[in-house]
Write a protein that holds these residues in place. Structure first.
Motif, PDB file in Angstrom:
ATOM      1  N   ARG A 120       0.834  -1.214   0.000  1.00  0.00           N
ATOM      2  CA  ARG A 120       0.000   0.000   0.000  1.00  0.00           C
ATOM      3  C   ARG A 120       0.862   1.254   0.000  1.00  0.00           C
ATOM      4  O   ARG A 120       0.533   2.249  -0.671  1.00  0.00           O
ATOM      5  CB  ARG A 120      -0.934  -0.026   1.201  1.00  0.00           C
ATOM      6  N   ARG A 121       1.975   1.217   0.742  1.00  0.00           N
ATOM      7  CA  ARG A 121       2.864   2.377   0.779  1.00  0.00           C
ATOM      8  C   ARG A 121       3.443   2.658  -0.606  1.00  0.00           C
ATOM      9  O   ARG A 121       3.599   3.813  -1.010  1.00  0.00           O
ATOM     10  CB  ARG A 121       3.994   2.117   1.772  1.00  0.00           C
ATOM     11  N   GLY A 123       2.082   1.643  -3.470  1.00  0.00           N
ATOM     12  CA  GLY A 123       1.066   1.713  -4.513  1.00  0.00           C
ATOM     13  C   GLY A 123       1.297   0.679  -5.596  1.00  0.00           C
ATOM     14  O   GLY A 123       0.961   0.897  -6.768  1.00  0.00           O
ATOM     15  N   LYS A 124       1.881  -0.464  -5.213  1.00  0.00           N
ATOM     16  CA  LYS A 124       2.209  -1.512  -6.173  1.00  0.00           C
ATOM     17  C   LYS A 124       1.842  -2.859  -5.571  1.00  0.00           C
ATOM     18  O   LYS A 124       2.158  -3.139  -4.415  1.00  0.00           O
ATOM     19  CB  LYS A 124       3.702  -1.477  -6.497  1.00  0.00           C
ATOM     20  N   ALA A 158      -4.196  -5.676  -1.908  1.00  0.00           N
ATOM     21  CA  ALA A 158      -2.846  -5.163  -2.153  1.00  0.00           C
ATOM     22  C   ALA A 158      -1.842  -6.261  -2.473  1.00  0.00           C
ATOM     23  O   ALA A 158      -0.728  -5.979  -2.913  1.00  0.00           O
ATOM     24  CB  ALA A 158      -2.354  -4.384  -0.927  1.00  0.00           C
TER      25      ALA A 158
END
Length: 366
Positions: A120-121, A123-124, A158
């Motif tokens: 999540r940090r 974005g992948k 995620a």
């Protein structure tokens, strides 16, 4: 570019690795082959062998022990799937793994939560395989925890759960225990399917199981030791070689090496080789191992030292400075095998080859 003047080298025959991987691929089909190249491909050189396998389609992907090993493959130009088989810590390792498109092993709820946070940090989306503990006692979650891990990862959005695997403890020695482990694995896989898990890559077999336990091949096999030719029916790929750098004649009663660890019982001709335990030639070989010179077996005399080893070349008529010495491998009709050295050191072939140190250049032969 590094300059290598010392004559001690590890020769790796790519033809042998190719032949072994082709055999494994044929044996395992339709299961895929994950070529395990951890620990610098068991001392054979991970980048070079991964490039060979990728270029020639000999493996679906590669197994490594750590994020660092995976990053090294990416730096070496490898684009195939790479699965990190070890348990990641510190958890910041997940960030590096995700950035490099490495698949990670998840063996606990804590790790599941950390990989979700990392994905999540960034974005992948992260890709993982869940590790099930079935009897190895190393890393892995038991069935109830695996189900919780799967639920949490799947709900996160995620992380993609691409597979589940386990590790056999005794595939080469205990068929009953292996069958028990496989039974636990099958039960957990069925429970995941009931939860809606689809298209998971299931894998359990190492080299021994891939060859001898057909029911364990599942969707993929993870092969290391057989690919390097150190399992029965496969062709050894690595030879450790050097050259004589000094010759001397000694009298009866002369001592050789540290702590007077050998005493000549007659006049002898002694050759000194520029290889020692700092190169991975174990001190346990002192006064026990043979080295091939002039096609003959020559006994190591005295303690193996850090950088040099002495051998008896009295019977080698043409022994001279510059003569080839084979510490592991074949010369003429004679061969020193990894199995032979492992027995002398009371260890296993894995240790014999993986301990060949980084200061020994790897030379690749077609």
């Amino acid at each position: 570019m590094a300059i290598n003047l010392r004559p001690t080298i590890a020769e790796v025959r790519l033809s042998a690795v190719r032949k072994n991987l082709q055999k494994l691929k044929k044996t395992a089909a339709p299961a895929r082959v994950l070529f395990v190249v951890k620990a610098n491909a068991y001392g054979h050189g991970a980048a070079a062998l991964a490039r060979l396998a990728e270029r020639e389609g000999l493996a679906w992907g590669f197994g490594v022990s750590s994020v660092e090993e995976g990053l090294a493959l990416r730096a070496g130009g490898i684009i195939s799937p790479v699965l990190v088989l070890g348990s990641l810590y510190p958890f910041e390792s997940f960030v590096e793994a995700i950035n490099a498109d490495l698949m990670v092993t998840i063996a606990s709820l804590d790790a599941a939560r950390q990989v979700i946070e990392a994905a999540r940090r960034l974005g992948k989306k992260a890709v993982c395989h869940i590790k099930l503990e079935t009897g190895m006692g190393r890393i892995g979650a038991r069935k109830p925890s695996v189900l919780k891990i799967y639920d949490e990862l799947s709900a996160s959005g995620a992380v993609a759960v691409a597979g589940m695997y386990t590790h056999f403890s005794s595939a080469d020695t205990d068929p009953r225990y292996t069958a028990q482990q496989l039974g636990f694995f099958s039960e957990t896989a069925a429970a995941l399917r009931e939860r809606g898990a689809k298209n998971l890559t299931l894998h359990a077999a190492n080299s021994a199981a891939a060859v001898t336990v057909p029911e364990s091949r599942l969707d993929m096999v993870r092969c290391g030791i057989a690919a390097y030719g150190l399992a029965d029916g496969f062709e050894p790929a690595l030879a450790l070689k050097t050259r004589v750098v000094f010759i001397k004649n000694v009298r009866e009663g002369a001592f050789i090496s540290y702590n007077k660890s050998f005493c000549a019982d007659r006049p002898l001709k002694i050759a000194t080789l520029p290889v020692g335990y700092a190169d991975g030639y174990l001190r346990r070989f002192s006064n026990r191992a043979d080295v091939l010179i002039g096609g003959l077996r020559c006994r190591v005399l005295g303690n193996v030292t850090m950088d040099m080893t002495m051998v008896d070349v009295t019977a080698v008529k043409d022994a001279a400075v510059g003569s080839e010495a084979v510490l592991l491998g074949r010369q003429g009709r004679e061969e020193v095998t990894a199995q032979e050295l492992a027995a002398l050191a009371d260890t296993i072939t894995y240790e014999v080859v993986t301990l060949i140190s980084g200061r020994v250049p790897r030379v690749y032969l077609e």
